[in-house]
Design a protein around this motif. Structure first.
Motif, mmCIF file in Angstrom:
data_model
loop_
_atom_site.group_PDB
_atom_site.id
_atom_site.type_symbol
_atom_site.label_atom_id
_atom_site.label_comp_id
_atom_site.label_asym_id
_atom_site.label_seq_id
_atom_site.Cartn_x
_atom_site.Cartn_y
_atom_site.Cartn_z
ATOM 1 N N UNK A 86 -2.846 -15.893 25.607
ATOM 2 C CA UNK A 86 -1.460 -16.182 25.206
ATOM 3 C C UNK A 86 -0.743 -14.921 24.730
ATOM 4 N N UNK A 87 -1.514 -13.880 24.418
ATOM 5 C CA UNK A 87 -0.862 -12.662 23.929
ATOM 6 C C UNK A 87 -0.159 -11.925 25.068
ATOM 7 N N UNK A 88 -0.553 -12.202 26.296
ATOM 8 C CA UNK A 88 0.118 -11.510 27.402
ATOM 9 C C UNK A 88 1.475 -12.158 27.613
ATOM 10 N N UNK A 89 2.544 -11.335 27.526
ATOM 11 C CA UNK A 89 3.876 -11.957 27.541
ATOM 12 C C UNK A 89 4.171 -12.658 28.859
ATOM 13 N N UNK A 90 3.653 -12.119 29.978
ATOM 14 C CA UNK A 90 3.934 -12.768 31.271
ATOM 15 C C UNK A 90 3.341 -14.172 31.290
#
Length: 1372
Positions: free
Chosen positions: A955-959
């Protein structure tokens, strides 16, 4: 183009060569006839794109008899005169003579029902015809160069946008082909090319059609275009090019003129002698001066002398015009018809008068007055023109359709809009007809569950092989291949050869012959880089594994999309030895990027053969290679060495050699192939014959150069032949035009559609549409066999493609950018005109745009910031684009984008989380998505959920976070999977054999039933496990489990929490909430037909044991209340009760014809005894409306058992036959909806038809399934339809909104469906899967309004007594 082809002799040659070819394709014996056909082609260029010279020839529709172009079949023998004509006749002959004989005979006997089977077995497509035309519509303008047509043509061009969008919405390409020029010379200087010809002019003055074209406008061109015949040759080439693969709509402008006259290029010797004998001495001198004998021709002829004329000597023009007058005077009428036709006559002869199909579509705009007789002072030419026009008018009136004739008399002052309205309505009709015809000819929807993508791929391969097989190479090793396929060698066979030596041609010849050598062989053939599914190794093996799997078991393989998984499937299938497989991968070196060959099956067993072809890299290529973008940064791997290391024996390596001296000499003497119809008169210089490096590609190039008229060019080194050719082309146009056109075609993976190519070219050069088209048309003509049309336009030979990139390297980024901007400006979707507001995706845009964007970004070297732009670009981060791309083009193309981007970025690209996530998603769901991209959001949302559970840091990956948010904000209807884990069974790791062992304990559910209580509850029954479960659908969990119920097979919910359950042959009433038996109904049911239904809360109707009565049973006491008797010896075979319990319908199987008996249950009386003479009712397929006002049933004719069955509807208020419908094939499932007043029929051809009960018309056809639709179910409110195939050939469910016929959702579950249930308004769908203990629950999101909200509230209510939640009851 030379008339070789129309002469009888040539025809004989064709015949022998084709018979020779078809016979096992012997290794190259010195048969010059064979070579003649063959060589031109040695197209065999490397792999991906080699295609044959005859590309555009090969498939004229059969209606085109090879008539001579003037429509005189009988004059066939003496026609080589008219040089311009025979180009088409050449090609027709090709189509009709040689190719028919090549198709192996066994294809013809294949049963039509299994149309796809012979394709799956790798048999070559039958006959000389192309099975399916491309989706391309060409409006071809036939006209002479008169200026009066300019304004009418403007009208046609003004309609271009309208028709273009109409065609696009159906996925068709659309172009207007107009090779004629009605402008003046001024253009020519402007474009700097000789491309505009045939118009003498000053301003827009009326053209002078009484004189020949001036000599100074003659050009150095191919033989058949000399002496002023350039336009004619170009037009005929254009026609041939389109006839092969497109739907042509001819628009004919014909008034009182025929255009500029032309001198015949050749006159057959016997005709020439007869003219000479009648001529005066002065005329003899003139004739002999201009016509010289040409011995190389069969039969002999005299050829117009076009060399070394001083183009500016004024007396030359005078002399030639005099010559024309002499010929006019001396020729007899029928000889004039053969020799003196003008361009427009030749066009008419080659289109409308030759093909009924074209005549039917032709629109004739008749301008100018037609003289019925000549003025007194008319010249000889005018009389001749008048005679010919009269004849053409008569023929056209005979052939063309009166309603397509538009008469424009000079006195009528017609406005443009009026004309455009008339033309538009005529074209609209034609287009509708073409769409319909294409639809009928394309692959049928019912493929019994085989993926269409696979069938389309096979069709492409078959078509490509057919083009390749027209070429030749040094086939000495063919016998070794034959021996390999027949003997017991269990290792792969490796064929290697230099680039251009004809390896793919060899492969296409193997395809032609393998079923003769080994009749039981199943050929699985792939050409590297022919399409997206053969452009990387994993996809290629996946496609092979799928085809093998379908051939072996009829099912596709459902493994993850990885190299290892597919290789495993291929090894297993070969290991089982059910079928004899011959696998061929052509051009392996194009795909194998590293030396890891562990996927290659080395031990093939006794039932498998594997042939690989590999190009050997020549040393001098290495340096050139680096310049070309197609190169790879890592040093090339030596494939042959890598294969040898695997332990393949030396005798399994074969080399395809160059031509021997003798073959080379033969080919250069007579191998021009039929493409160059003038090849009898072409002479290649002797010094060319001593060149070294004799590959088929080079021979083809030399022939091409000679045809273009550049025989004098000294060629010292065969290697530089490609750049020679490019120079020659540049001299025919301006160099930047050639450069642009070649690059546009070369830089498009898998070719480019013609209209797109024109669009980009026009955009870059800023030319008018018509001028751009003329340049393009001439370019296609002069490129001849180097362009290939296979769905799209491609460069035929890889070697030529390399030469283009090497020569024009610096401009390629510009072209990539132009292509990108061109596609970027287009709409992503096209609205179709229909009411259902369905949209068609712009397939080409989704396909091409990302590719050109990536190339334009990276350019020549991948710098880190460029790589960053690349992987974070819109096409990899915008979920809507990704979903639409999958939906429009299929997941294989998205995968290709990802792989291509990674390859461009090179080995040093950092791991981008979202890119890896997307790849893993595709690997897992490739099969589901390629079945139907509409499942994208269903699968993506589920995959995101499961991946977040595994690793929350995703979830930390903005995409990825933005994707998750996007899936939660969707506004259209889609299915969401509610279960936490649908792959609960460990099915990925264990192969099928073990799975059955481990899973044998688990048996799935047989029946699912909606329960009437508030809330979302269903009951499931498993006969074998003797249990009934109650499920809370919304939370996907069991809330009651009732065990020990003997063989429950059917149930009907009654009362509050009770259900009547059929146990063995008794009906028991069970309280589902408390889990106990209440009462057993008296009497025993019939064993085979234990039918019952609900009358009201307290009564059931049951079919009695002897099937002669229907009993009405009381549910409280279990007693029989009353009996309905059918009559003596009448045995009932079905029982249908309306939803409100009032009407009962039973079928009777003893009386002939079968009657339907209708009872009114509350009044307890028989209402009707319905029957149709000579028909049986198939009562297993019947349905009744909720109030019992209509019943529909399938009926079949007794006298004609082969005709499809049909549907009848009875109005039960009056007992009359209300409607009768005959679909084109059998109905296999039936439903009726009172709410929408319609009957729904699932057909054998995989369509679902909806018939309107009021008007009796077919309201719409629902398309999507690929196997017969044997199960239809309406939700309890009658709004949403659920459909699938009970036999699991098409394993997906589909949901449709009945009122709009819109497809709401699709879902392909991970296993076969045994039964399913749909809740009110389609809010939820519950699936029971084969051998699964859990139900799969899908929620239909964003659909329905208030009722959905009501359901949500209901779901809060608990089922029955709260104390019994999750209890297990034993009822034994």
């Amino acid at each position: 183009m030379g008339n070789v082809c129309s002469s009888g002799q040539k025809k004989k040659k064709d015949k022998d060569s084709s018979s020779e070819k078809s016979d096992d394709s012997p290794p190259y014996q010195e048969s010059s006839a064979d070579k003649k056909d063959a060589l031109l082609g040695n197209e065999t260029h490397d792999t991906s794109e080699k295609r044959a010279p005859l590309a555009d020839v090969e498939a004229l529709p059969e209606t085109m008899q090879p008539q001579d172009t003037n429509g005189h079949p009988q004059k066939q023998q003496q026609q080589p005169q008219q040089s311009t004509q025979p180009k088409p006749s050449a090609t027709e002959k090709d189509a009709s003579t040689p190719q028919g004989t090549q198709a192996p005979s066994d294809v013809a006997t294949a049963s039509p029902g299994m149309g796809n089977l012979s394709m799956l077995q790798g048999k070559p497509p039958p006959g000389g015809r192309k099975i399916e035309r491309d989706k391309k519509i060409v409006i071809y303008i036939l006209a002479d160069n008169s200026t009066e047509y300019k304004k009418h043509k403007r009208v046609i061009y003004s309609l271009y946008k309208h028709f273009k969008s109409k065609c696009q919405s159906k996925g068709f390409d659309f172009i207007i082909a107009d090779v004629h020029d009605s402008d003046t010379c001024s253009k020519e200087t402007a474009t700097g090319t000789g491309s505009t010809h045939h118009d003498q002019g000053n301003g827009n003055a009326k053209k002078d059609f009484s004189r020949l074209q001036e000599v100074k406008r003659w050009t150095q061109t191919p033989l058949e275009a000399q002496g002023g015949h350039e336009e004619a040759a170009n037009c005929l080439c254009e026609i041939t090019r389109h006839v092969a693969g497109a739907y042509i709509i001819p628009i004919l402008f014909l008034g009182s003129t025929l255009g500029t006259p032309m001198l015949p290029l050749t006159i057959e010797s016997q005709d020439f002698t007869s003219v000479l004998s009648a001529a005066s001495d002065a005329e003899k001198l003139l004739l002999e001066k201009w016509y010289t004998i040409d011995n190389s021709y069969q039969p002999m002829c005299h050829r117009l002398y076009t060399q070394q004329i001083d183009p500016y000597a004024s007396q030359v023009n005078g002399e030639l015009n005099e010559l024309l007058a002499v010929l006019l005077r001396l020729f007899s009428d029928d000889v004039k018809d053969s020799y003196l036709t003008t361009v427009v006559e030749q066009e008419i002869n080659n289109t409308v008068l030759m093909s009924q199909e074209l005549a039917k579509r032709c629109i004739w705009i008749q301008t100018g007055a037609q003289y019925s007789r000549a003025p007194d002072n008319a010249s000889q030419l005018e009389l001749e023109v008048l005679r010919r026009i009269t004849r053409i008018y008569a023929e056209l009136k005979n052939q063309l359709c009166e309603k397509n004739l538009i008469r424009l008399l000079p006195t009528m002052n017609i406005l443009d809009d009026e004309l455009s309205a008339v033309i538009e309505s005529l074209l609209d009709k034609s287009l509708a007809g073409i769409f319909e015809e294409h639809h009928q000819k394309s692959i049928a929807y019912n493929t019994l569950g085989v993926d269409r993508v696979l069938l389309e791929e096979l069709q492409l391969i078959g078509h490509y092989s057919k083009l390749l097989a027209q070429n030749s190479a040094n086939f000495d090793i063919m016998n070794d291949v034959k021996r390999y396929i027949r003997d017991a060698t269990a290792q792969p066979l490796v064929v290697s050869g230099a680039r251009g030596s004809g390896k793919s041609v060899l492969v296409s010849k193997i395809m032609e012959n393998v079923h003769r050598w080994k009749p039981e062989a199943q050929l699985v053939l792939r050409y590297a880089n022919l399409s997206a599914r053969s452009s990387d190794l994993t996809s290629l093996l996946g496609s092979i594994a799928n085809q093998m799997s379908v051939l072996e078991s009829g099912q596709q393989c459902q493994v993850p999309h990885t190299l290892g998984a597919y290789a495993g499937v291929i090894r297993e299938i070969l290991g089982r030895q059910q079928r004899f497989f011959v696998l061929i991968i052509d051009g392996l070196d194009e795909l194998q990027r590293d030396a890891a060959l562990d996927w290659l099956p080395l031990q093939l067993g006794s039932h498998g053969k594997l042939i690989l072809t590999i190009s050997e890299d020549e040393d001098e290529d290495a340096s050139a290679n680096a310049a070309v973008t197609d190169s790879i940064d890592s040093p090339p791997i030596d494939m042959l060495a890598a294969l040898a290391q695997l332990g393949i024996q030396q005798r399994c390596f074969l080399r395809l050699r160059q031509f021997t001296e003798r073959q080379w000499h033969d080919i250069l003497s007579s191998g021009g192939g039929d493409f160059y119809a003038a090849n009898g008169a072409l002479k290649l210089p002797d010094d060319w014959k001593s060149l070294h490096g004799k590959t088929p590609y080079h021979a083809k190039s030399l022939w091409w150069l000679a045809w273009l008229g550049h025989v004098a060019q000294p060629i010292s080194e065969i290697g530089d032949i490609s750049s020679k050719i490019l120079q020659v082309l540049e001299s025919k146009f301006t160099s930047d035009q050639v450069e642009l056109l070649l690059l546009i075609v070369r830089l498009s993976p898998w070719g480019i559609r013609e209209s797109d190519c024109l669009g980009v070219f026009q955009k870059i050069t800023q030319l008018e549409a018509q001028v751009a088209f003329k340049i393009w048309s001439k370019f296609c003509w002069l490129m001849g066999p180097m362009l290939l049309s296979l769905k799209n336009i491609r460069i035929a030979d890889r070697s030529f493609g390399r030469a283009i990139l090497a020569r024009y390297a610096q401009k390629q980024w510009l072209v990539h950018e132009a292509l990108r901007d061109y596609f970027d400006r287009q709409d992503s979707e096209f609205k179709t005109g229909s009411a259902s507001s369905a949209t068609t995706y712009n397939y080409q845009k989704y396909l091409k745009l990302p590719y050109h964007h990536f190339c334009a970004v990276i350019e020549d070297k991948p710098a880190p910031h460029k790589i960053d732009i690349l992987f974070n670009c819109f096409y990899f981060t915008d979920l809507q684009w990704i979903a639409n791309k999958v939906h429009a083009t299929g997941p294989a193309h998205l995968m290709h984008d990802l792989l291509h981007a990674e390859w461009l970025a090179g080995p040093n690209c950092v791991g981008y989380v979202h890119i890896n996530f997307l790849k893993e998603f595709l690997v897992r769901y490739l099969h589901e998505l390629s079945y139907d991209g509409q499942q994208f959001y269903t699968l993506m949302k589920y995959y995101l959920k499961t991946r977040f559970k595994e690793s929350s840091d995703l979830k930390d990956d903005e995409k990825i976070r933005s994707w998750w948010e996007y899936t939660n904000e969707l506004e259209f209807a889609f299915l969401e999977i509610l279960n936490a884990d649908i792959d609960a069974n460990p099915k990925e790791t264990t192969p099928e054999a073990d799975e059955t062992a481990t899973a044998a304990a688990v048996k799935g559910y047989d029946v699912l039933t909606n329960l009437p209580q508030p809330g979302c509850y269903v009951a499931s029954m498993s006969t074998e496990r003797a249990e009934i479960c109650i499920w809370d659908v919304k939370n996907c969990c069991r809330i009651r489990q009732l065990l020990g119920i003997q063989q429950p097979t059917a149930m009907c919910p009654v009362g509050n929490y009770e259900a009547a359950v059929l146990c063995r042959r008794e009906i028991r009433v069970i309280n589902l909430d408390e889990g106990k038996f209440k009462v057993t109904l008296k009497g025993v049911m019939n064993q085979k037909m234990p039918y019952f239904g609900q009358h009201d809360q307290h009564h059931l109707v049951c079919l009695s044991r002897n099937r002669m009565y229907v009993n009405l049973m009381n549910l409280e006491s279990g007693d029989c209340v009353t009996t309905f008797k059918a009559g003596e010896d009448r045995f009932l075979n079905s029982l249908l009760v309306s939803g409100d319990g009032r009407i009962l319908v039973c079928g009777d199987e003893t009386q002939k014809p079968f009657p339907l008996l209708v009872w009114h249950l509350s009044q307890r009386k028989l209402l009707y005894d319905l029957r149709i003479p000579h028909h049986d009712f198939v009562t297993s397929l019947s349905a009744i409306t909720h109030e019992g006002s209509y019943v529909c049933v399938v009926a079949k004719e007794l006298n004609e058992p082969t005709t499809p069955n049909f549907i009848v509807v009875y109005d039960l208020q009056s007992g009359t036959l209300f409607k009768k419908w005959k679909p084109t094939c059998n109905t296999v499932a039936l439903g009726i909806s009172q709410l929408n007043a319609c009957v729904i029929a699932g057909l054998e051809d995989a369509k679902i038809l909806i018939w309107d009960l009021v008007t009796g018309n077919c309201k719409c056809t629902l398309i999507g399934h690929n196997a017969p639709v044997t199960f239809l179910k309406l939700d309890p409110l009658g709004k949403v339809l659920l459909s699938y195939d009970k036999e699991g050939r098409d394993s997906a469910i589909r949901m449709w909104e009945l009122s709009t016929a819109k497809s709401l959702a699709v879902y392909k579950p991970p296993a076969q469906i045994t039964t399913c249930e749909i809740l009110p308004n389609g809010a939820y769908v519950v699936l029971a899967l084969k051998d699964r203990n859990d139900l799969l629950t899908l929620a239909l999101k964003n659909y329905g309004d208030s009722s959905a909200a009501a359901l949500e509230d209901d779901c809060g209510t608990l089922y029955g007594n709260p104390d019994n939640q999750h209890k297990v009851f034993q009822l034994e």
